[in-house]
Design an enzyme around this catalytic site. Sequence first.
Site, PDB file in Angstrom:
ATOM      1  N   ALA A  69       0.817  -1.206   0.000  1.00  0.00           N
ATOM      2  CA  ALA A  69       0.000   0.000   0.000  1.00  0.00           C
ATOM      3  C   ALA A  69       0.854   1.260   0.000  1.00  0.00           C
ATOM      4  CB  ALA A  69      -0.925  -0.004   1.219  1.00  0.00           C
ATOM      5  N   GLU A  79       1.744   1.772  -4.153  1.00  0.00           N
ATOM      6  CA  GLU A  79       0.868   1.538  -5.294  1.00  0.00           C
ATOM      7  C   GLU A  79      -0.063   2.710  -5.583  1.00  0.00           C
ATOM      8  OE1 GLU A  79      -1.047   0.010  -8.530  1.00  0.00           O
ATOM      9  OE2 GLU A  79       0.861  -0.555  -7.612  1.00  0.00           O
ATOM     10  N   SER A 101       0.197   5.817  -4.669  1.00  0.00           N
ATOM     11  CA  SER A 101       0.953   7.010  -5.061  1.00  0.00           C
ATOM     12  C   SER A 101       1.392   6.933  -6.517  1.00  0.00           C
ATOM     13  CB  SER A 101       2.169   7.181  -4.148  1.00  0.00           C
ATOM     14  OG  SER A 101       1.774   7.533  -2.843  1.00  0.00           O
ATOM     15  N   CYS A 132      -6.733   5.976   5.700  1.00  0.00           N
ATOM     16  CA  CYS A 132      -5.382   5.605   5.271  1.00  0.00           C
ATOM     17  C   CYS A 132      -4.301   6.263   6.122  1.00  0.00           C
ATOM     18  CB  CYS A 132      -5.195   5.989   3.803  1.00  0.00           C
ATOM     19  SG  CYS A 132      -3.547   5.645   3.166  1.00  0.00           S
ATOM     20  N   GLU A 156       4.045  13.201  -1.769  1.00  0.00           N
ATOM     21  CA  GLU A 156       4.678  12.638  -2.960  1.00  0.00           C
ATOM     22  C   GLU A 156       4.060  13.217  -4.232  1.00  0.00           C
ATOM     23  OE1 GLU A 156       6.083   8.230  -1.379  1.00  0.00           O
ATOM     24  OE2 GLU A 156       4.114   8.465  -2.299  1.00  0.00           O
TER      25      GLU A 156
END
Length: 390
Positions: free
Chosen positions: A234, A237, A239, A337, A346
């Site tokens: 997680a 992926e 991002s 999350c 990011e």
Amino acid sequence: MQTVPVVLDAAFVRDPYPIYERLRATGPVHRAVLPDGRGVWLVVGHHEVRAALADPRLTVDKRHANPGGWQGLQLPPALDANLLNLDGPDHARLRRLVTGAFTPRRVAGLRPGIEATAAALLDAMVGRGTADLVADYAVPLPVAVIGDLLGVAPGDRADFKGWTDTMLAAEAGERVDARSALGELLAFLTLLIATKRAHPADDLLSDLVAARDGDGGRLSGDELLSMAFLLLFAGHETSVQLIGSGALALIREPALRGAPGLVEELLRHDGPVGLAVRRFPTEDLTVGDTTIPAGDPVLLALGAAHRDPARYRTPDALDPARPDQGHLGFGHGVHYCLGAPLARLEAEVALGALFARFPEVALTVPAGDLRRRPTIRVRGLVALPVRLNP
């Protein structure tokens, strides 16, 4: 509710939004058929999706699933005890062990490293003329970030994306060798943890090994492996897909580059997580006018909720300045999350650096010819071919 189940097929993968629009017009809950032929319940209304995300009667714990029903990707026991399969005290205990690594303050300290990685990747494209912004940029940037966070040596990161692609394809019913990929991943994590135990370092995985081995053993062996798996899986992926889809959107609408609230609106408009992790009612559950039997698999369509005209004015428009902001892209409730601050940072750094370096970047193929990855839950591009200096 439609009387004929909607099929989550290739057309759905390519563009689910017209399908969601038709479904919302007839109700918030529908029967759907997965690519492998198994049935699920699909919730599409914003109000209903948001409420369901926080409803304790809808659990991610597969022990509440009906026998023989769809449960998603079948993991070996050593990888199955992760936060996406747990609720209640176990979920809270494991979540507390990693929360500190993803606070906004800790994540802000990662900015210089992320900026340096983005600059290095862009430097490597200079003079090439063309690039694939997925393979050359959107993938390696988050992989480097999560690799640094977990303490994975750069030379050991090459297989991250391949393992992830195989697992997502298997979850969607594709015929792939998921067992082999999961075996390789488990062996990799087992060796990595053994290395951290023998040579602890200043990284998150070493901290988790210490939590496993310390007084009281706050992690079991399987929980440690499962946590490492989830952080790796997680942690990059979504991002990857947010950066890729965001780059495409800003190539097509350059006036929006640098707009305040851009990343949040990208997450709403075409976010990487189209469907939340499957859930199971612990009792017969009424959503809208529909009763979903206990144990039946339920998919919450975040992508449909984000285009619901009952919640958003002009929902199909990409508008960072919209007055009706907000999204469910990182979930809602106890499963919100953990990595949300990192994913935001990011994307902000990656997109800002990309268009500062290559402001005239342009697609080399029509946007309609771009292929989406063949998975129903995580939306993303297979490739994004561009000319860097047309």
